[in-house]
Motif scaffolding. Structure first.
Motif, PDB file in Angstrom:
ATOM      1  N   LEU A  81     -18.385 -32.698-128.511  1.00 31.87           N
ATOM      2  CA  LEU A  81     -18.932 -31.307-127.950  1.00 31.87           C
ATOM      3  C   LEU A  81     -19.489 -30.309-128.936  1.00 31.87           C
ATOM      4  CD1 LEU A  81     -18.180 -29.575-125.332  1.00 31.87           C
ATOM      5  CD2 LEU A  81     -16.304 -28.518-126.789  1.00 31.87           C
ATOM      6  N   PRO A  82     -20.732 -29.645-128.709  1.00 28.86           N
ATOM      7  CA  PRO A  82     -21.400 -28.649-129.571  1.00 28.86           C
ATOM      8  C   PRO A  82     -20.402 -27.749-130.153  1.00 28.86           C
ATOM      9  CG  PRO A  82     -22.734 -29.200-127.808  1.00 28.86           C
ATOM     10  CD  PRO A  82     -21.415 -29.840-127.379  1.00 28.86           C
ATOM     11  N   ALA A  83     -20.434 -27.491-131.672  1.00 29.16           N
ATOM     12  CA  ALA A  83     -19.507 -26.600-132.012  1.00 29.16           C
ATOM     13  C   ALA A  83     -19.532 -25.312-131.323  1.00 29.16           C
ATOM     14  CB  ALA A  83     -19.623 -26.654-133.421  1.00 29.16           C
ATOM     15  N   GLU A  84     -20.534 -24.790-130.736  1.00 27.75           N
ATOM     16  CA  GLU A  84     -20.588 -23.475-130.414  1.00 27.75           C
ATOM     17  C   GLU A  84     -19.613 -23.249-129.038  1.00 27.75           C
ATOM     18  OE1 GLU A  84     -24.527 -22.831-128.334  1.00 27.75           O
ATOM     19  OE2 GLU A  84     -24.367 -24.983-127.363  1.00 27.75           O
ATOM     20  N   PHE A  85     -19.249 -24.345-128.420  1.00 28.73           N
ATOM     21  CA  PHE A  85     -18.151 -24.264-127.456  1.00 28.73           C
ATOM     22  C   PHE A  85     -16.822 -24.193-127.751  1.00 28.73           C
ATOM     23  CE2 PHE A  85     -21.885 -26.353-125.255  1.00 28.73           C
ATOM     24  CZ  PHE A  85     -22.362 -25.382-124.474  1.00 28.73           C
ATOM     25  N   GLY A  86     -16.598 -24.283-129.255  1.00 29.87           N
ATOM     26  CA  GLY A  86     -15.120 -24.249-129.428  1.00 29.87           C
ATOM     27  C   GLY A  86     -14.447 -25.660-129.765  1.00 29.87           C
ATOM     28  N   LYS A  87     -13.262 -25.717-129.743  1.00 29.57           N
ATOM     29  CA  LYS A  87     -12.609 -27.147-129.775  1.00 29.57           C
ATOM     30  C   LYS A  87     -11.970 -27.367-128.286  1.00 29.57           C
ATOM     31  CE  LYS A  87     -11.953 -27.654-134.468  1.00 29.57           C
ATOM     32  NZ  LYS A  87     -11.155 -27.226-135.842  1.00 29.57           N
ATOM     33  N   ILE A  88     -12.408 -28.223-127.750  1.00 25.07           N
ATOM     34  CA  ILE A  88     -11.751 -28.565-126.594  1.00 25.07           C
ATOM     35  C   ILE A  88     -11.315 -29.845-126.384  1.00 25.07           C
ATOM     36  CG2 ILE A  88     -12.368 -28.842-123.909  1.00 25.07           C
ATOM     37  CD1 ILE A  88     -12.583 -25.824-124.747  1.00 25.07           C
ATOM     38  N   HIS A  89      -9.724 -29.929-125.942  1.00 23.12           N
ATOM     39  CA  HIS A  89      -9.144 -31.482-125.901  1.00 23.12           C
ATOM     40  C   HIS A  89      -9.249 -31.928-124.624  1.00 23.12           C
ATOM     41  CE1 HIS A  89      -7.573 -30.509-130.077  1.00 23.12           C
ATOM     42  NE2 HIS A  89      -7.798 -29.002-129.510  1.00 23.12           N
ATOM     43  N   SER A  90      -9.455 -33.325-124.364  1.00 21.63           N
ATOM     44  CA  SER A  90      -9.147 -33.831-122.945  1.00 21.63           C
ATOM     45  C   SER A  90      -7.554 -34.033-122.953  1.00 21.63           C
ATOM     46  CB  SER A  90      -9.801 -35.150-122.997  1.00 21.63           C
ATOM     47  OG  SER A  90      -9.122 -36.002-124.021  1.00 21.63           O
ATOM     48  N   ALA A  91      -7.236 -33.806-121.575  1.00 20.32           N
ATOM     49  CA  ALA A  91      -5.665 -33.843-121.347  1.00 20.32           C
ATOM     50  C   ALA A  91      -5.139 -35.019-121.351  1.00 20.32           C
ATOM     51  CB  ALA A  91      -5.345 -33.127-119.883  1.00 20.32           C
ATOM     52  N   ASN A  92      -3.793 -35.218-121.540  1.00 23.64           N
ATOM     53  CA  ASN A  92      -3.123 -36.374-121.206  1.00 23.64           C
ATOM     54  C   ASN A  92      -2.801 -36.587-119.842  1.00 23.64           C
ATOM     55  OD1 ASN A  92      -0.842 -38.325-121.059  1.00 23.64           O
ATOM     56  ND2 ASN A  92       0.505 -37.475-122.428  1.00 23.64           N
ATOM     57  N   ILE A  93      -3.491 -37.744-119.236  1.00 24.09           N
ATOM     58  CA  ILE A  93      -3.341 -38.099-117.788  1.00 24.09           C
ATOM     59  C   ILE A  93      -2.741 -39.308-117.698  1.00 24.09           C
ATOM     60  CG2 ILE A  93      -5.458 -36.602-117.245  1.00 24.09           C
ATOM     61  CD1 ILE A  93      -7.110 -39.335-117.136  1.00 24.09           C
ATOM     62  N   THR A  94      -1.880 -39.698-118.414  1.00 22.85           N
ATOM     63  CA  THR A  94      -1.000 -40.851-118.266  1.00 22.85           C
ATOM     64  C   THR A  94       0.177 -40.447-117.359  1.00 22.85           C
ATOM     65  OG1 THR A  94       0.716 -40.483-120.061  1.00 22.85           O
ATOM     66  CG2 THR A  94      -1.276 -41.641-120.570  1.00 22.85           C
ATOM     67  N   ASN A  95       1.049 -41.630-117.052  1.00 24.55           N
ATOM     68  CA  ASN A  95       1.946 -41.240-116.069  1.00 24.55           C
ATOM     69  C   ASN A  95       3.301 -40.236-116.631  1.00 24.55           C
ATOM     70  OD1 ASN A  95       1.203 -42.200-113.495  1.00 24.55           O
ATOM     71  ND2 ASN A  95       0.896 -44.140-114.408  1.00 24.55           N
ATOM     72  N   ASP A  96       3.189 -39.974-117.837  1.00 22.23           N
ATOM     73  CA  ASP A  96       4.315 -39.318-118.586  1.00 22.23           C
ATOM     74  C   ASP A  96       4.675 -38.146-117.516  1.00 22.23           C
ATOM     75  OD1 ASP A  96       6.151 -39.348-120.711  1.00 22.23           O
ATOM     76  OD2 ASP A  96       5.557 -37.201-120.886  1.00 22.23           O
ATOM     77  N   LYS A  97       5.843 -37.942-117.180  1.00 20.46           N
ATOM     78  CA  LYS A  97       6.287 -36.819-116.352  1.00 20.46           C
ATOM     79  C   LYS A  97       6.225 -35.428-116.835  1.00 20.46           C
ATOM     80  CE  LYS A  97       9.512 -39.254-112.770  1.00 20.46           C
ATOM     81  NZ  LYS A  97       8.431 -39.953-112.355  1.00 20.46           N
ATOM     82  N   LYS A  98       6.460 -35.379-118.344  1.00 15.44           N
ATOM     83  CA  LYS A  98       6.533 -33.996-119.059  1.00 15.44           C
ATOM     84  C   LYS A  98       5.014 -33.661-119.260  1.00 15.44           C
ATOM     85  CE  LYS A  98       9.118 -31.096-121.849  1.00 15.44           C
ATOM     86  NZ  LYS A  98       9.211 -31.270-123.331  1.00 15.44           N
ATOM     87  N   HIS A  99       4.435 -34.712-119.940  1.00 16.83           N
ATOM     88  CA  HIS A  99       3.178 -34.373-120.545  1.00 16.83           C
ATOM     89  C   HIS A  99       1.867 -34.755-120.004  1.00 16.83           C
ATOM     90  CE1 HIS A  99       5.313 -32.484-123.784  1.00 16.83           C
ATOM     91  NE2 HIS A  99       6.058 -33.441-124.014  1.00 16.83           N
ATOM     92  N   GLY A 100       2.119 -35.770-118.988  1.00 16.94           N
ATOM     93  CA  GLY A 100       0.865 -36.282-118.311  1.00 16.94           C
ATOM     94  C   GLY A 100       1.090 -35.772-116.677  1.00 16.94           C
ATOM     95  N   LEU A 101       0.331 -36.845-115.857  1.00 16.49           N
ATOM     96  CA  LEU A 101       0.232 -36.620-114.365  1.00 16.49           C
ATOM     97  C   LEU A 101       1.548 -36.971-113.568  1.00 16.49           C
ATOM     98  CD1 LEU A 101      -3.535 -37.576-113.959  1.00 16.49           C
ATOM     99  CD2 LEU A 101      -2.530 -35.158-114.513  1.00 16.49           C
ATOM    100  N   GLY A 102       2.552 -37.577-114.274  1.00 16.02           N
ATOM    101  CA  GLY A 102       3.776 -38.246-113.521  1.00 16.02           C
ATOM    102  C   GLY A 102       4.303 -37.405-112.530  1.00 16.02           C
ATOM    103  N   ASN A 103       4.334 -35.997-112.604  1.00 19.41           N
ATOM    104  CA  ASN A 103       4.978 -35.074-111.705  1.00 19.41           C
ATOM    105  C   ASN A 103       3.846 -34.212-110.766  1.00 19.41           C
ATOM    106  OD1 ASN A 103       7.661 -35.435-111.797  1.00 19.41           O
ATOM    107  ND2 ASN A 103       8.103 -34.042-113.649  1.00 19.41           N
ATOM    108  N   TRP A 104       2.678 -34.702-111.158  1.00 22.41           N
ATOM    109  CA  TRP A 104       1.611 -34.033-110.177  1.00 22.41           C
ATOM    110  C   TRP A 104       1.391 -34.510-108.918  1.00 22.41           C
ATOM    111  CZ3 TRP A 104      -3.636 -31.895-112.466  1.00 22.41           C
ATOM    112  CH2 TRP A 104      -3.409 -31.398-113.659  1.00 22.41           C
ATOM    113  N   THR A 105       1.277 -33.934-107.855  1.00 24.25           N
ATOM    114  CA  THR A 105       1.003 -34.641-106.358  1.00 24.25           C
ATOM    115  C   THR A 105      -0.495 -34.964-106.637  1.00 24.25           C
ATOM    116  OG1 THR A 105       0.105 -32.532-105.567  1.00 24.25           O
ATOM    117  CG2 THR A 105       2.487 -32.761-105.283  1.00 24.25           C
ATOM    118  N   ASP A 106      -0.672 -35.967-105.450  1.00 26.69           N
ATOM    119  CA  ASP A 106      -2.021 -36.494-105.243  1.00 26.69           C
ATOM    120  C   ASP A 106      -2.977 -35.510-105.271  1.00 26.69           C
ATOM    121  OD1 ASP A 106      -0.822 -39.089-105.727  1.00 26.69           O
ATOM    122  OD2 ASP A 106      -0.811 -39.774-103.636  1.00 26.69           O
ATOM    123  N   GLY A 107      -2.444 -34.707-104.193  1.00 32.51           N
ATOM    124  CA  GLY A 107      -3.539 -33.446-103.917  1.00 32.51           C
ATOM    125  C   GLY A 107      -3.814 -32.507-105.144  1.00 32.51           C
ATOM    126  N   GLN A 108      -2.801 -32.323-106.065  1.00 32.75           N
ATOM    127  CA  GLN A 108      -3.156 -31.760-107.357  1.00 32.75           C
ATOM    128  C   GLN A 108      -4.269 -32.402-108.140  1.00 32.75           C
ATOM    129  OE1 GLN A 108       0.958 -31.096-108.637  1.00 32.75           O
ATOM    130  NE2 GLN A 108       0.981 -29.117-108.138  1.00 32.75           N
TER     131      GLN A 108
END
Ligand code: HEC
Ligand code: HEC
Length: 321
Positions: A81-108
């Motif tokens: 990512l060009p530095a002018e946009f700052g620091k952006i991190h992609s998210a944890n999208i594993t099935n972890d219930k707390k830090h990932g998508l484990g508790n997200w609904t399919d709709g979300q």
């Protein structure tokens, strides 16, 4: 005379206050929040969907979401990512219930992919929005994310907090907006109609046009063909070492595009990363799970796209220019 100067000074002061006010507003507000669209969806996970979803995810999500240490989709600092946009991190999208998508609904999950709006209302930036992807493809992506594939097995690394630059905050408060949820079913054309199917792959399933038009900033997500320099390359991207790499002209111009390529050469370049001029490198994604039929359909569609002459310095051999 004096009066004019006073009026002018007053005007300058007003502009200054307005600009300073906007800057304070943007800094304090940060990335905006939106009302979360309501979407009830329950995706049936079938082996076919998981396999199809895997092909899409490996092409369109893995480069951003794979963490090199965990080798899972637990997120990382986006390296290109060009530095002018700052620091952006992609998210944890594993099935972890707390830090990932484990508790997200399919709709979300579907909502964030289509609109960029997360369940908390915060606008997710840098991630492309998949507005024109068919419902079946999106469902397959969700099915893969819910599968027991090692890449999405629960990983307890928290997603890192974002550090957007002022520019990113300003853009998301002005021109960069969420895209709407489609109001009806989105269907992919039948593969037998190669040109229509090819167009779908380029704008919907794989979003080739996003990187291969002039600039992300002038792309038109709702009407892709209206993006500036549609498919004629030249978008300045970065590789993992933060060196500039220009995307290439995919229109059929004989000199600066791929008008002199055979179908076989094109299929080879897209599926295996080998162009007639040598290996293609990051950020050109690896489409190793793309079928030959898909690659041929894309070529058939590209033959119908208006030709634009646009040489990029990295266009294979410089002798071509
Ligand atoms: C260009 C890089 C990039 C690509 C490609 C990408 N993502 Fe993302 N994704 C991100 C970033 C960055 C965020 C976090 C944005 C934020 O927090 O503002 C994100 C967030 C998400 C989220 C929300 C998670 C959360 O906790 O907020 C989901 C779900 C997601 N991505 C899934 C996908 C899927 C599925 C694909 C492929 C179809 C994909 N992404 C492709 C960069 C990317
Ligand atoms: C994330 C951005 C990105 C996406 C998405 C992307 N490309 Fe590329 N593509 C690139 C870059 C960058 C290059 C130049 C790579 C190099 O210089 O090694 C490239 C090169 C190519 C080339 C070689 C052209 C030449 O003249 O040598 C072809 C063909 C190609 N891409 C086709 C596609 C197709 C088809 C899709 C969609 C299925 C696609 N690309 C999606 C970034 C992208």
């Amino acid at each position: 005379m004096k009066k004019i100067i006073r009026v002018l000074l007053g005007f300058v002061a007003l502009v200054f206050v307005a600009v300073a006010g906007f800057a304070i507003f943007v800094s304090a507000r940060g990335i905006p929040h939106y009302d979360v669209p309501k979407l009830d969806a329950k995706v049936a996970v079938t082996p076919e969907r998981v396999a199809h979803g895997q092909a899409i995810v490996m092409a369109s999500c893995a480069d951003c979401h794979t963490n090199p240490q965990t080798r899972k989709f637990s997120g990382q600092l986006i390296p290109d990512l060009p530095a002018e946009f700052g620091k952006i991190h992609s998210a944890n999208i594993t099935n972890d219930k707390k830090h990932g998508l484990g508790n997200w609904t399919d709709g979300q999950i579907i909502t964030v992919l289509r609109t960029g709006i997360g369940p908390d209302g915060r606008f997710r930036v840098v991630m492309p929005s998949f507005v024109h992807m068919s419902d079946e493809d999106i469902n397959s992506v969700v099915a893969f994310l819910r599968s027991d594939n090692a890449l999405v097995q629960a990983d307890a690394s928290p997603s890192a907090a974002q550090e957007p630059s002022f520019l990113t905050k300003a853009l998301t408060n002005t021109v960069m907006k969420p895209t709407p949820l489609p109001s009806q079913v989105v269907e992919a054309p039948a593969p037998t109609d190669a040109q229509a199917f090819g167009r779908y792959l380029v704008v919907g399933r794989y979003k080739c046009y996003d990187c291969h038009s002039k600039d992300f900033k002038t792309n038109n997500p709702m009407e892709p063909e209206k993006s500036e320099g549609y498919l004629a390359g030249g978008n300045t991207l970065l590789n993992r070492q933060q060196q500039e790499v220009k995307s290439r002209n995919l229109t059929m111009d004989g000199e600066t595009g791929i008008g002199d390529w055979s179908e076989g050469q094109f299929v080879q370049a897209v599926r295996f990363g080998m162009s007639p001029h040598g290996a293609l490198s990051y950020p050109m994604p690896k489409y190793s799970l793309m079928s030959e039929e898909e690659a041929k359909a894309i070529f058939a569609y590209l033959r119908t796209v208006p030709i634009i002459k646009n040489a990029t310095p990295e266009d294979g051999a410089t002798a071509k220019l």
